[in-house]
Design a protein around this motif. Structure first.
Motif, PDB file in Angstrom:
ATOM      1  N   GLY A  62      32.552  49.076  33.787  1.00 25.46           N
ATOM      2  CA  GLY A  62      31.300  49.051  34.528  1.00 25.46           C
ATOM      3  C   GLY A  62      31.463  48.402  35.886  1.00 25.46           C
ATOM      4  O   GLY A  62      32.361  48.742  36.660  1.00 25.46           O
ATOM      5  N   ALA A  63      30.610  47.415  36.191  1.00 23.86           N
ATOM      6  CA  ALA A  63      30.663  46.731  37.475  1.00 23.86           C
ATOM      7  C   ALA A  63      31.837  45.759  37.574  1.00 23.86           C
ATOM      8  O   ALA A  63      32.074  45.189  38.632  1.00 23.86           O
ATOM      9  N   GLY A  64      32.560  45.561  36.488  1.00 25.75           N
ATOM     10  CA  GLY A  64      33.717  44.664  36.531  1.00 25.75           C
ATOM     11  C   GLY A  64      33.371  43.201  36.370  1.00 25.75           C
ATOM     12  O   GLY A  64      34.005  42.337  36.984  1.00 25.75           O
ATOM     13  N   VAL A  65      32.383  42.906  35.532  1.00 22.62           N
ATOM     14  CA  VAL A  65      31.973  41.519  35.323  1.00 22.62           C
ATOM     15  C   VAL A  65      33.127  40.672  34.787  1.00 22.62           C
ATOM     16  O   VAL A  65      33.361  39.550  35.245  1.00 22.62           O
ATOM     17  N   ILE A  66      33.871  41.197  33.821  1.00 18.13           N
ATOM     18  CA  ILE A  66      34.994  40.438  33.266  1.00 18.13           C
ATOM     19  C   ILE A  66      36.118  40.336  34.287  1.00 18.13           C
ATOM     20  O   ILE A  66      36.779  39.294  34.400  1.00 18.13           O
ATOM     21  N   LEU A  67      36.333  41.392  35.032  1.00 17.58           N
ATOM     22  CA  LEU A  67      37.375  41.341  36.067  1.00 17.58           C
ATOM     23  C   LEU A  67      37.060  40.274  37.105  1.00 17.58           C
ATOM     24  O   LEU A  67      37.975  39.614  37.613  1.00 17.58           O
ATOM     25  N   ASP A  68      35.790  40.096  37.428  1.00 21.62           N
ATOM     26  CA  ASP A  68      35.406  39.022  38.350  1.00 21.62           C
ATOM     27  C   ASP A  68      35.786  37.668  37.773  1.00 21.62           C
ATOM     28  O   ASP A  68      36.295  36.793  38.499  1.00 21.62           O
ATOM     29  N   ARG A  69      35.536  37.478  36.476  1.00 23.58           N
ATOM     30  CA  ARG A  69      35.907  36.207  35.839  1.00 23.58           C
ATOM     31  C   ARG A  69      37.431  36.035  35.834  1.00 23.58           C
ATOM     32  O   ARG A  69      37.942  34.931  36.027  1.00 23.58           O
ATOM     33  N   ALA A  70      38.159  37.140  35.613  1.00 22.10           N
ATOM     34  CA  ALA A  70      39.617  37.067  35.606  1.00 22.10           C
ATOM     35  C   ALA A  70      40.147  36.728  36.996  1.00 22.10           C
ATOM     36  O   ALA A  70      41.072  35.899  37.141  1.00 22.10           O
ATOM     37  N   LEU A  71      39.592  37.340  38.032  1.00 19.80           N
ATOM     38  CA  LEU A  71      40.014  37.043  39.401  1.00 19.80           C
ATOM     39  C   LEU A  71      39.716  35.592  39.755  1.00 19.80           C
ATOM     40  O   LEU A  71      40.513  34.927  40.419  1.00 19.80           O
ATOM     41  N   GLU A  72      38.577  35.109  39.296  1.00 20.40           N
ATOM     42  CA  GLU A  72      38.219  33.712  39.514  1.00 20.40           C
ATOM     43  C   GLU A  72      39.244  32.791  38.850  1.00 20.40           C
ATOM     44  O   GLU A  72      39.699  31.806  39.445  1.00 20.40           O
ATOM     45  N   THR A  73      39.613  33.126  37.607  1.00 25.25           N
ATOM     46  CA  THR A  73      40.588  32.311  36.877  1.00 25.25           C
ATOM     47  C   THR A  73      41.950  32.333  37.552  1.00 25.25           C
ATOM     48  O   THR A  73      42.595  31.288  37.723  1.00 25.25           O
ATOM     49  N   VAL A  74      42.390  33.518  37.957  1.00 25.49           N
ATOM     50  CA  VAL A  74      43.691  33.664  38.611  1.00 25.49           C
ATOM     51  C   VAL A  74      43.732  32.913  39.934  1.00 25.49           C
ATOM     52  O   VAL A  74      44.740  32.286  40.287  1.00 25.49           O
TER      53      VAL A  74
END
Length: 320
Positions: A62-74
């Motif tokens: 979808g909008a990449g909500v989890i990917l945003d969290r992953a990018l934040e973590t990285v």
């Protein structure tokens, strides 16, 4: 217990992610947001730190909500190597939008348009496989596919629609209200009143439709009821002041609103049809475990202050 395959509602989601509002998370309401963020941050901090150059797949992103969290973590955690993040979605518009996200130097991000039930990836290709309100749309085959592409010792976590839970009930109520709007012929009758020649007859019919739809505004407030209240006011003003508008434009607005309501109703129905009950989520866990992953028993996620679960949580056991 198995949800409708993704293709049954693909047009609704393609249009949603293509629109300006499509960057929102694909659920109504914000109540569980903090709970979900907390669950993802804990999982991703652990999972991304376990491997050098981790490869993560977000199914039905979808909008990449989890990917945003992953990018934040990285971005906050030094990694031994560069993280590769992949967002897969049946809607090509969602996959394209995800690929445009800004990334830190130690990560890359890619969007792939494909079905979660037939992943275009090799076996054991990802260290981390995740999904939030997505993988279940593609049916039970998607869970088998998720297990197939997870590398030995990898980590999985899914947040899944809970049948009978708070979000499911809200989506069902939205679908009921929107279905009543479509079945009542609000927009078609408004267009008749604008076009003529029997304006008075169409207006009389509109009054009957209004009376039938007014009860839909009662009860617990949901997004579709707010939309209906606005639409009733907009249609009333449009018809009563029809001489102030070009007829073709006014009729075009009616047609556009009907199309928007149809897409909205389709998304809400897709959510309710994809929700899993206890038996369904057990089947999903068994599909994941059949691929060799050590999967915990499904857990109900209930937001603070709420009595009703919002979602199921399925994940691999915590590693030592």
């Amino acid at each position: 217990m198995s949800p409708t395959p993704t293709t049954a509602h693909s047009a609704h989601w393609e249009a949603y992610w293509s629109a300006a509002g499509g960057r929102r998370a694909a659920v109504s309401g914000d109540a569980p947001g903090d709970l979900f963020d907390e669950v993802w941050r804990a999982f991703l901090t652990d999972a991304l730190g376990q491997r050098a150059a981790p490869k993560l797949l977000d199914l039905a992103c979808g909008a990449g909500v989890i990917l945003d969290r992953a990018l934040e973590t990285v971005s906050l955690s030094p990694l031994n190597g560069k993280a590769r993040l992949v967002g897969l979605d049946f809607a090509s518009s969602a996959a394209a939008a995800v690929a445009q996200k800004q990334t830190p130097e130690n990560a890359s991000i890619h969007g792939v348009a494909a079905s979660a039930a037939a992943l275009p990836f090799a076996d054991d290709g990802f260290d981390i496989v995740v999904s939030q309100f997505g993988v279940e749309y593609a049916g039970m085959d998607a869970f088998t596919e998720a297990a197939r592409v997870l590398a030995p010792g990898g980590a999985m976590q899914f947040i899944i629609h809970y049948r009978g839970g708070g979000i499911d009930r809200e989506c069902a109520e939205n679908a009921r209200v929107l279905g009543a709007v479509l079945q009542g012929g609000l927009f078609e009758t408004a267009a008749e009143a604008i076009r003529g020649p029997d304006h008075d007859g169409a207006v009389a019919k509109l009054k009957t439709i209004y009376a039938a739809l007014k009860p839909c505004l009662e009860g617990e407030p949901v997004a579709a009821k707010e939309m209906l209240a606005r639409l009733l006011g907009d249609v009333s003003r449009l018809v009563s002041r029809r001489q102030a508008y070009a007829p073709a434009e006014a009729v075009g607005w009616c047609e556009a609103m009907r199309a928007e309501v149809m897409l909205y109703e389709g998304r809400m129905r897709a959510m309710t049809e994809s929700a899993l009950d206890g038996g369904g989520v057990k089947d999903a866990r068994d599909k994941l475990a059949s691929g060799g992953a050590l999967v915990s028993a499904p857990e109900a996620l209930t937001p603070k202050g709420k009595s009703m679960p919002a979602a199921w949580l399925i994940k691999t056991e915590r590693r030592a």
